[in-house]
Design a protein around this motif. Structure first.
Motif, mmCIF file in Angstrom:
data_model
loop_
_atom_site.group_PDB
_atom_site.id
_atom_site.type_symbol
_atom_site.label_atom_id
_atom_site.label_comp_id
_atom_site.label_asym_id
_atom_site.label_seq_id
_atom_site.Cartn_x
_atom_site.Cartn_y
_atom_site.Cartn_z
ATOM 1 N N ARG A 228 -1.935 16.791 21.020
ATOM 2 C CA ARG A 228 -1.599 15.311 20.834
ATOM 3 C C ARG A 228 -1.579 14.383 22.190
ATOM 4 O O ARG A 228 -2.142 13.478 22.005
ATOM 5 C CB ARG A 228 -0.091 15.278 20.107
ATOM 6 N N ARG A 229 -1.042 15.006 23.133
ATOM 7 C CA ARG A 229 -1.025 14.191 24.141
ATOM 8 C C ARG A 229 -2.536 14.201 25.072
ATOM 9 O O ARG A 229 -2.987 12.921 25.353
ATOM 10 C CB ARG A 229 -0.314 15.108 25.403
ATOM 11 N N THR A 230 -3.148 15.057 24.791
ATOM 12 C CA THR A 230 -4.640 15.354 25.092
ATOM 13 C C THR A 230 -5.510 14.231 24.330
ATOM 14 O O THR A 230 -6.110 13.457 25.220
ATOM 15 C CB THR A 230 -5.446 16.589 25.076
ATOM 16 N N ALA A 231 -5.295 13.993 23.201
ATOM 17 C CA ALA A 231 -6.097 13.275 22.175
ATOM 18 C C ALA A 231 -5.592 11.832 22.483
ATOM 19 O O ALA A 231 -6.282 10.791 22.584
ATOM 20 C CB ALA A 231 -5.868 13.521 20.820
ATOM 21 N N LEU A 232 -4.068 11.550 22.451
ATOM 22 C CA LEU A 232 -3.837 10.230 23.167
ATOM 23 C C LEU A 232 -4.246 9.557 24.327
ATOM 24 O O LEU A 232 -4.926 8.501 24.493
ATOM 25 C CB LEU A 232 -2.314 10.276 23.073
#
Length: 144
Positions: free
Chosen positions: A81-85
């Motif tokens: 999620r953090r990577t995609a964000l």
């Protein structure tokens, strides 16, 4: 065996995987853009890099961002999620900045990048995609 209450059996959208439902379509689109932007940049850099080095390097950068976003969305969980964000945020900034610069001063971009003219060469999908990606990530953010 005791019967489960509705709250125990219902999966909330925030708890669902990023790659489910509409997320699968989003993941597919990111995957296609990861491949197309990266392949385009590779061909441009290896065949005629001297003609428009900035544009071709920006296309390669866009390809890397799309790859990273795809991996983040596919992985899910806090790290994915953090990577995609982060990737979608960089993508949004990139398409807005490069889109604006390519419209204001097209001389700096003798050949198009994925993000030139706000992604007009790709049907403006590069402009819409980060908004949809960020919406999807926020919609599925874990409960605090």
């Amino acid at each position: 065996m005791p019967e489960k209450t509705p709250s125990e059996t219902t999966v909330r959208p925030a708890d669902a995987a990023l790659g489910s439902g509409i997320g699968r379509v989003l993941l597919l689109v990111y995957g296609v853009f990861a491949l197309s932007a990266s392949a385009r940049a590779l061909v441009q850099i290896t065949t005629h890099f001297s003609e428009a080095p900035l544009a071709y390097l920006l296309s390669a950068f866009a390809g890397l961002i799309y790859i990273t976003a795809t991996v983040g969305l596919a992985r899910g969980g806090p790290t994915g999620r953090r990577t995609a964000l982060i990737s979608c945020t960089i993508e949004l900034i990139g398409v807005l900045v490069i889109g604006t610069l390519s419209v204001v001063d097209s001389g700096d971009f003798p050949d198009a990048t994925v993000w030139s003219n706000f992604g007009s060469g790709y049907g403006y999908v590069p402009l819409v995609l980060p908004f949809v990606g960020l919406w999807w990530i926020w919609r599925h953010k874990p409960a605090s």
